[in-house]
Design a protein around this motif. Structure first.
Motif, short mmCIF file in Angstrom:
data_model
loop_
_atom_site.label_atom_id
_atom_site.label_comp_id
_atom_site.label_asym_id
_atom_site.label_seq_id
_atom_site.Cartn_x
_atom_site.Cartn_y
_atom_site.Cartn_z
N UNK A 54 13.78 131.04 -10.58
CA UNK A 54 14.18 130.56 -9.51
C UNK A 54 15.67 131.00 -9.48
N UNK A 55 16.36 131.56 -10.30
CA UNK A 55 17.66 132.25 -10.27
C UNK A 55 17.44 133.64 -9.54
N UNK A 56 17.94 133.63 -8.38
CA UNK A 56 17.57 134.97 -7.56
C UNK A 56 18.67 135.85 -7.27
N UNK A 57 19.84 135.86 -8.17
CA UNK A 57 21.04 136.84 -7.95
C UNK A 57 20.63 137.99 -8.71
#
Lengths: 562, 562
Positions: free
Chosen positions: A269-272
């Motif tokens: 869910x970390x989407x950087x």
């Protein structure tokens, strides 16, 4: 009395070994008594036919298996055997499911016998998978003791045992044979592979060294030819590092090209800066084969993050029309390479510098243009990009360790020190800064059009993927050469170049380290320890240039005789 | 004594009016004395030639301007005149730069005279821009008093006055003439357009109603034919709402298709649900024209978020090969539409239901398949997606209001109540959930293959873009019909269908509201107030299906005689 996590880990470790048939068990000599277990060493346990099969590249294997010349069963059995040996020599496997693989292989043979044609382009091709993929009836621990007996740390449901990651479904539909899942460092956030279940994954070419990480099991396994091609993932170098450390080709595609859907992950869910999935293997043609086969399954209809980008022949042709074949009189144009030997933060060690020289000289000799790559400073790219790994203050990782109480390996113990989570504003500011950095880099890349003389900007950057040929245990102190590619979401293909020669790759006694960080890496290089290790480089292209970069990597690989 | 922000706002408001030449000034009657200012009403101020030019679609204008038949100057002057009238009647402009536009137009005419060919595919086409675009020598306030005299709230630098957004550069290179920037609600987070500088932007077809938002100035301007085509942005419906409310075509492309680089924004860096940029205009061909012109500029080389996806003729052909032309004997296949009249949360008002019926009946009559669309519940999609708007706890928006001390309009005053920022973990969890919701929807969409009878899943969903034809001031209480498309990143094209007829679109007295929220919308519908208003629908396609969805929208528009 051992702690509960130790008992669980030991049981799992033994279960992996027990999945290896008795007749394939061997004695593993101590590392220092047998540094190199590739080639002649492992051949002693194999029949000539097994050697023939397992030393054939994926693209050549399918020429045999899709035409009925080799049976899927024979091919599968040979790779299972060699994978079993590889695991005993390097600790490269987390899951072994050879009998399921042989069942699949037999059904593929039956299919061929019945229809006189293959099931798909990967008919009968064994493919190994990093232990993030979910495969029916096979556990996924990702190296976490706390995940043993669970589904990603949660209680299993009725569906858990049959759940498969999207790419697994697609590989099966294309005719692949899945047979093992490979080792990862717990957390996935290390360039070495180590966890409390299988211990440390060693580099088969030189067991002083790491097999790399986080797809380190893939690296060691394929490096030992226990698999012709496999899939890893890469958020900071995790496909390219093990590919490079094991003398393999590996591609980090850009985000959205291949399906990650339904895989386990860290900090999901970390989407950087997105983790991506991609293959590593013994030939560029093998990588192309599996990517094309997946794209033919139209993964964009089944994975919401995949882009509708079918394989683009025209991007390959743009390269081949310029180069012709190596040595051809037909070369009608020039490619332009940017050479980026040092990022100015940590300098590469002598064998890596020699590898750059080998490639640059060969390309110049072939008539191509090589210019110096002088990009915006990588420091800001790295520091901004790595923030994305700390967004959750280590929350995800720490909660998984807490499940079992197992300790973190030193390689990932930095998570202990994390605490504060980023706020929504801080994450947004990071995303804005990342976009600005991408834009600056893009503008620089465009600007090279004026210096190449080809009418195009630089086609590919030649650059190290790590400052050393492979990391020594607990000495992987700098990731800058691989990570900037992830931050910018570029396409990168690793190309094996040479091997360390202790007589040639001497310590450069005149080198003046930039700072303490650079000195640490400099000091870690020892020709005696590194002798024989694979030395690789990466060829970096713009975002979503998989077809073009594979074509260039294949050309360069052939040019330098790999 | 007026407050400082009031003085600043008034000065800016007056400066906008003062940019209108004296001879184009008119008296604006009170709204209730002249509800409809389109057509005959505005024609009184225009010459027949001006009417002819301004009522020509963008695609037809360039047929004249790229062949030298119409001069860019004449076309530009006509639209400037009509835009000036539109602003006086609806408050639709933030920035007026007619003389710069006329200078551009003259230089385009000179180019044509010299080379006997156009500069590019948009040669001489006036294009309006939402006030998020930066244009040389023109201010960007985005409706914030605090941004007056600044660059996005920061002190101006030497570069600020000449800075242009990437798309502006590309439009200029393609030959477009930029002439005005259009009104937005401050924060951009409203389906009505209102701010403390220009006040409220009215719907020109019925000045009881809103012109929509957040690209409301575009909607009113193009609705009055003060521009043939313009660009808005959409994070929850902000292109489609004003397009629909003003009887226009408008497309919400998927993220990464068109360049947003270098534009001002709200909550910049929130990257879970991305704002996208796209055109609205008086014809589908006009939208296609500007999108193709931009893609020809290869925006993926200049905007790091843009995907390398050139215009794909084959996606258009897939539609035309099925449909032939409307009424053709050449129709060789069927399209399949999913009809989704109500999302079960808030029901559409009577005119919107009638619009659905018009389209469905016509498509059935033409032989196409229409099935009921029964997707996974939209409630979870909406609640999860809208979290992304609150990630920063209103930090960005509140800090901009604090610059001037101006009050928030009631439409966006919900920001007052926000405080707590999301944490890294919470944002990651939201992203995971969003991916799961996308996957579920995708799986449902794939599953429709079994019910369409066409061999394909549903081609497009026919659905409202709002529960009402247009919002009444301060009564836009439900955004679910537009926002789910953003959350799933689908492609959507708005198609004008009909107009409210108070004799036909009666209140449905038997309707039983679902709950209070539904009742609120139901109660807001009044045939007397709504009479004459445009009624539109959207056609929703999968992600990155711009070519296909424009083709379908054009077909449907022609079928229903729009």
């Amino acid at each position: 009395m051992p702690k509960e996590w130790e008992t669980l880990a030991k049981k799992k470790r033994e279960a992996i070994l027990e999945a290896i048939p008795q007749e394939w068990r061997i004695n593993n000599p101590p590392n220092d008594q047998q540094l190199d277990v590739t080639g002649a060493y492992i051949h002693q346990y194999l029949t000539p036919r097994e050697v023939e099969i397992t030393e054939t590249t994926a693209d050549d294997i399918v020429k045999q298996t899709t035409t009925g010349r080799w049976s899927a069963e024979e091919v599968t059995r040979a790779f299972c055997h060699r994978a079993a040996l590889a695991h005993q020599l390097t600790n490269c496997l987390h899951e072994i499911f050879f009998s399921a693989a042989l069942t699949t292989a037999k059904s593929l043979d039956a299919h061929y016998a019945q229809h006189n044609k293959p099931l798909g382009p990967l008919h009968g091709l064994p493919i190994s998978l990093k232990d993030q993929f979910h495969v029916r009836d096979v556990e996924t621990t990702m190296g976490y003791v706390g995940w043993i007996g669970t589904f990603e740390g949660r209680e299993r449901t009725a569906k858990s045992p049959i759940f498969e990651s999207e790419m697994v479904r697609e590989l099966r539909d294309a005719g692949a044979v899945l047979f093992c899942k490979t080792a990862v460092p717990h957390t996935l956030m290390s360039g070495e592979t180590v966890n409390n279940i299988i211990g440390y994954t060693w580099n088969p070419r030189n067991r002083n060294l790491s097999a790399g990480g986080s797809s380190g099991g893939e690296g060691a396994l394929i490096g030992l030819r226990g698999s012709p091609v496999g899939f890893g993932t890469d958020i900071g170098g995790s496909i390219r590092i093990p590919a490079g450390f094991n003398g393999l080709y590996g591609i980090r595609p850009s985000g959205g090209r291949l399906p990650y859907e339904g895989m386990a992950n860290s900090m999901d869910g970390q989407n950087s800066v997105l983790s991506v999935v991609g293959p590593l293997g013994t030939s560029v043609a093998g990588l192309r084969l599996v990517i094309k086969a997946l794209l033919e399954r139209r993964p964009w209809l089944y994975d919401p993050l995949v882009l509708e980008l079918p394989w683009r022949d025209e991007l390959e042709r743009e390269v081949s029309e310029v180069t012709g074949k190596v040595g051809d009189a037909g070369m009608v144009g020039k490619l332009c390479f940017g050479v980026f030997e040092s990022d100015g933060i940590v300098g590469p060690t002598p064998p890596v510098r020699r590898a750059v020289k080998i490639v640059v000289e060969k390309l110049k000799e072939l008539g191509h243009v090589v210019v110096e790559w002088k990009p915006p400073p990588h420091k800001a790219i790295l520091s901004e990009g790595m923030k994305s790994w700390w967004y959750d203050g280590g929350h995800d990782v720490k909660s998984v360790f807490a499940l079992s109480g197992e300790p973190m390996a030193p390689q990932v113990a930095f998570y202990q020190d994390l605490e504060k989570e980023f706020s929504g504003s801080e994450i947004a500011a990071t995303n804005v800064r990342l976009r600005q950095l991408k834009k600056e880099y893009m503008d620089y890349w465009n600007s090279t059009e004026t210096v190449t003389g080809t009418g195009r900007p630089v086609d590919a950057i030649i650059t190290p993927l790590a400052p050393f040929p492979a990391a020594r245990p607990e000495m992987y102190s700098y990731y800058g050469y691989s990570t900037w590619v992830n931050v910018l979401d570029y396409t990168s293909v690793v190309v094996p170049v040479t091997n360390v020669d202790k007589e040639v790759d001497l310590v450069d006694k005149d080198y003046v380290p930039i700072d303490e960080g650079d000195k640490k890496v400099y000091d870690s290089y020892d020709p005696e320890i590194y002798d024989g290790a694979h030395v690789s480089l990466q060829l970096v292209g713009r975002r979503l240039q998989e077809e073009k970069m594979l074509a260039i990597a294949e050309y360069v690989g052939k040019a330098i005789g790999k």
